[in-house]
Scaffold this active site. Structure first.
Site, short mmCIF file in Angstrom:
data_model
loop_
_atom_site.label_atom_id
_atom_site.label_comp_id
_atom_site.label_asym_id
_atom_site.label_seq_id
_atom_site.Cartn_x
_atom_site.Cartn_y
_atom_site.Cartn_z
CE LYS A 11 -1.61 1.78 4.02
NZ LYS A 11 -1.53 3.08 4.26
CG ASN A 12 2.39 2.67 3.60
OD1 ASN A 12 1.48 2.71 3.39
ND2 ASN A 12 3.10 2.36 4.62
CB CYS A 58 -4.51 10.57 12.50
SG CYS A 58 -2.95 10.07 12.38
NE ARG A 84 0.67 10.16 10.13
CZ ARG A 84 0.31 8.90 9.60
NH1 ARG A 84 -0.83 8.37 9.79
NH2 ARG A 84 1.15 8.41 8.72
N PRO A 85 2.14 16.59 11.49
CG PRO A 85 3.91 17.81 12.22
CD PRO A 85 3.09 16.41 12.53
CG ASP A 90 6.56 20.68 10.03
OD1 ASP A 90 6.10 19.49 9.90
OD2 ASP A 90 7.34 20.96 10.74
CG ASP A 131 3.47 1.27 9.51
OD1 ASP A 131 3.25 2.29 10.49
OD2 ASP A 131 3.60 1.67 8.36
CB VAL A 174 8.55 6.75 14.36
CG1 VAL A 174 8.08 7.36 13.05
CG2 VAL A 174 9.99 5.91 14.07
NE ARG A 193 -6.48 4.09 6.49
CZ ARG A 193 -5.41 4.51 7.28
NH1 ARG A 193 -5.47 4.19 8.65
NH2 ARG A 193 -4.11 4.83 6.72
#
Ligand code: UD1
Length: 422
Positions: A22-23, A116, A121-122, A124, A304, A326, A396
């Site tokens: 997926k990623n 989330c 989870r910015p 920037d 993950d 992380v 997902r």
């Protein structure tokens, strides 16, 4: 409102062929908007996030055809550079469209993705990098609009090797004038796969998978055919599930070199793992030992797999410590694991897991993708009938998880809960 009903306590046994990541598929689908001809992308998993990405491409005006795991994107008909807010809300990864749309069409508008459950989870780093390439960025009422007649190669140093920011900047840089250097770039296999796809389209990229990525801009990208790499996180989850249930599993179509840190940890706890060219075999053995780990950017232990691996640690002999390096809030699964009898304490980014003899069955709820996978692993290992709710999160990232698990002998049923039952 779907849930898994799992009768646990049985070892997983058998063989599974891994599907595409997926990623890797998500940024590659986003990157296809930059090509001037169609792109055939093979090994695209059939998952909710992928369906949303395809819906976005269609909303932008692309034609998309799907046949099995092969997706063909015809970007020639793209007319819009506005990523619809309702689709942006359904998937954070739609931020991947920023670099490609800006590079190809000179503008992009999307809504800012929110935080989330696993952390803030910015974006920037994405914005700073895009600005450094010469784009003008306006932010208003939760919308981000970036414009640039041309992008210009530059040197960007990321504060942290962010996967998404590395991908977004690499995509924007391939059509920029001159050379872009990304220092402290993420080195995940998915970055290498995206670079391979872009190179197939005619991009000039060096250093993908290393800390410094160099992109020499070109004027056009053409169509290509690409095979997505196998999903190392799904593969890792299945290995952990086999270990936690004392089963034996053969994974085929995998890249063992992408799973080095997990395989090392499995061996450290005392579970034998054998690897061949594109095969991994695991023999779950009891008892196994507790082990400490830190999640890190690749090639370190993947964040993950932190939640699924924690489930394994709950069943180990002795105490294990996890440091989540992380994301700042990635322990939402802990309360649910405790409800199944796990002994875990959390202090900020550190979790201390004291092994127990067995988990007990329970009704639990997934609140995020990988945390949800951890609960499924726990329910498979716990003797008795469990229910894992919140399947929309698990869907997902795991394709037909119940079907794959049943093929491995697990007693798993997907049920639709009526609102009264929840
Ligand atoms: C990707 C993966 C996700 C994985 C994560 C880390 C995809 C679709 N998702 O997410 O499964 O868990 O990598 O391996 O590939 N950060 C900032 N500012 C930014 C960007 C990131 O501060 O602009 C921070 C994040 O909050 C986080 C860290 O950097 O603490 C790493 O995030 P990042 O690598 O960007 O994760 P994603 O690309 O979102």
């Amino acid at each position: 409102m779907d849930a898994f009903e799992i009768r646990g306590g049985w070892p997983l046994q058998g063989e599974m062929r891994m599907y595409g990541a997926k990623n890797a598929a998500l940024p590659i689908l986003a990157a296809s908007v930059m090509a001037e001809q169609e792109c055939l992308i093979q090994g695209v998993p059939d998952l909710e996030d992928v369906r949303v990405m395809i819906e976005i491409l269609v909303a932008l005006g692309a034609r998309v055809m799907r046949e099995g795991d092969a997706v063909t994107v015809f970007p020639q008909t793209i007319r819009s550079t506005n990523v619809p807010t309702y689709l942006m809300r359904r998937m954070r990864s739609s931020i991947f469209l920023m670099g490609p749309l800006l590079a190809r069409f000179g503008e992009v508008q999307l809504s800012r993705p929110g935080g989330c459950v696993i952390g803030q989870r910015p974006i920037d780093y994405h914005l700073r990098g895009i600005r450094a390439l010469g784009a003008r960025i306006e932010e208003r009422n939760g919308y981000v609009r970036a414009t640039a007649n041309r992008l210009f190669g530059t040197r960007v140093t990321l504060d942290f090797p962010s996967v998404g920011a590395t991908e977004n900047l690499m995509m924007a840089a391939v059509l920029a004038d001159g050379e872009t250097v990304i220092d402290n770039a993420a080195r995940e296999p998915e970055i290498v796969d995206l670079a391979d796809f872009l190179r197939g389209c005619g991009a000039h990229i060096r250093g993908a998978g290393e800390g410094t990525l160099v992109v020499q801009g070109v004027h056009h990208l053409h169509g290509t055919t690409h095979q997505v790499i196998p999903d190392r996180i799904v593969a890792g989850t299945m290995l952990i599930a086999a270990a936690a249930t004392g089963g034996s599993l053969t994974l085929t179509g995998v890249r063992p070199e992408h799973l080095g840190s997990l395989l090392g940890k499995l061996q450290e706890v005392g579970i034998p793992v054998a690897r061949e060219r594109d095969i991994i075999r695991i023999e779950g053995l009891r008892p196994f030992r507790g082990v400490n780990l830190r999640t890190e950017p690749y090639p370190g232990f993947p964040t993950d797999l932190q939640a699924p691996f924690m489930t394994l640690q709950t069943l180990a002999q002795g105490t294990s410590i996890i440091h989540e390096n992380v994301f700042e809030a990635r322990y939402k699964h802990v309360d649910e694991l405790r409800r199944m009898g796990a002994d875990i304490t959390v202090d900020m980014r550190t979790a201390i897991i004291r092994g127990v003899a067995g988990l007990s069955s329970a009704v639990v709820e997934a609140t995020d993708l990988r945390g949800g996978a951890a609960l499924v692993v726990a329910a498979l290992a716990a003797v008795g009938d469990s229910r894992v709710e919140g399947l929309q999160h698990i869907d997902r990232g795991y394709q037909e998880l119940d079907v794959y698990l049943r093929d491995l002998g697990a007693d798993v049923r997907r049920v639709v809960l009526s609102p009264d039952a929840v």
